[in-house]
Enzyme design. Structure first.
Site, mmCIF file in Angstrom:
data_model
loop_
_atom_site.group_PDB
_atom_site.id
_atom_site.type_symbol
_atom_site.label_atom_id
_atom_site.label_comp_id
_atom_site.label_asym_id
_atom_site.label_seq_id
_atom_site.Cartn_x
_atom_site.Cartn_y
_atom_site.Cartn_z
ATOM 1 N N ASP A 43 -2.087 1.493 1.221
ATOM 2 C CA ASP A 43 -3.064 0.455 1.551
ATOM 3 C C ASP A 43 -3.991 0.244 0.359
ATOM 4 O O ASP A 43 -4.184 1.152 -0.456
ATOM 5 C CB ASP A 43 -3.913 0.887 2.759
ATOM 6 C CG ASP A 43 -3.063 1.068 4.005
ATOM 7 O OD1 ASP A 43 -1.978 0.467 4.080
ATOM 8 O OD2 ASP A 43 -3.496 1.828 4.893
HETATM 9 N N1 URA Z 1 -0.801 5.699 5.921
HETATM 10 C C1 URA Z 1 -1.832 4.823 5.956
HETATM 11 O O1 URA Z 1 -2.438 4.610 6.998
HETATM 12 N N2 URA Z 1 -2.150 4.187 4.819
HETATM 13 C C2 URA Z 1 -1.531 4.400 3.646
HETATM 14 O O2 URA Z 1 -1.901 3.801 2.635
HETATM 15 C C3 URA Z 1 -0.468 5.323 3.623
HETATM 16 C C4 URA Z 1 -0.116 5.963 4.777
#
Ligand code: URA
Length: 240
Positions: free
Chosen positions: A106
């Site tokens: 993310d």
């Molecule tokens: N899980 C998440 O919630 N976000 C990420 O960036 C990676 C794994």
């Protein structure tokens, strides 16, 4: 030995056109293993030669594998018209065409992103069948209970009813905002955050610390990248 035409490799590693690459060779601006190259159809050995173009050393290897410590606020994408991406952070000496992040974090997640131009390797580590473990550190807004640890081990139901594969959860730091380590073997959208949400916790910050058996190099500051060594590459495929 893996031989390729010199002008082709210069174009692939720099983004110059083949015509520009030929012109640079004619002008004596290209050195192969310390000797000035003169003909564009000269061959370069991708496994043994070194290459300098206009005084700048370029990596000739067929494929490149980088470990980047992604800072928050940067997109896990090859390019974006408006926002900075992880590929924009690749240091100049590693720049080449075809680099992309193997897997997404993310925008607000930090940590280990593998950047490569090897589609086959990326497919191997991303395929849901590979079950490569990915390790995260999550700062939470409330405690980790023994029930949560057991539930993660059994497989968490996300709020939309999807059942996750078993995951490992342990506490690294206690306190009102504990730090937990989670190891998952899938890569569903917002997976770690959603796993905690389903147990009434909010992830305040998230950082990926390992892929398979390869840990994020603690020497890399956020935004820095280094090459993954040949001997480290195989450890990504290790089931830890
Ligand atoms: N899980 C998440 O919630 N976000 C990420 O960036 C990676 C794994």
């Amino acid at each position: 030995m893996k031989l390729e035409r010199l002008d082709k490799i210069i174009a692939a590693r720099t983004g110059y056109s083949r015509r520009d690459a030929k012109e640079l060779i004619r002008r004596g601006r290209v050195e192969v293993s310390g000797k000035t190259a003169r003909t564009p159809d000269a061959k370069i050995d991708l496994e043994a030669d070194t290459l300098r173009v206009e005084g700048r050393e370029l990596l000739v290897k067929e494929h490149l594998y980088l470990m980047l410590n992604k800072p928050a606020g940067v997109l896990s994408a090859a390019r974006d018209p408006k926002q900075p991406t992880v590929v924009d952070l690749v240091p100049e000496k590693f720049r080449r065409t075809g680099l992309f992040p193997a897997g997404r974090l993310d925008k607000d997640t930090e940590g280990f992103v593998l950047i490569t131009d090897d589609g086959e390797f990326a497919h191997r580590i991303l395929s849901p069948k590979s079950h490569i473990p990915k390790t995260y550190e999550a700062r939470l807004n409330g405690p980790v209970t023994p029930e949560m640890i057991r539930a993660f081990e059994d497989g968490v139901y996300l709020e939309d009813g999807i059942l996750c594969l078993p995951a490992r959860l342990r506490v690294l730091e206690e306190g009102p905002h504990p730090l937990a380590e989670v190891v998952i073997t899938q890569g569903m959208y917002h997976q770690v955050k959603r796993m905690f949400v389903s147990h009434g916790r909010k992830v305040l910050s998230l950082r990926r610390t390992a892929m398979g058996g390869l840990r994020l190099d603690p020497k890399l500051a956020p935004g820095e990248a280094r090459e993954i060594l040949d001997k480290e590459l195989g450890t990504i495929l290790d089931k830890i």
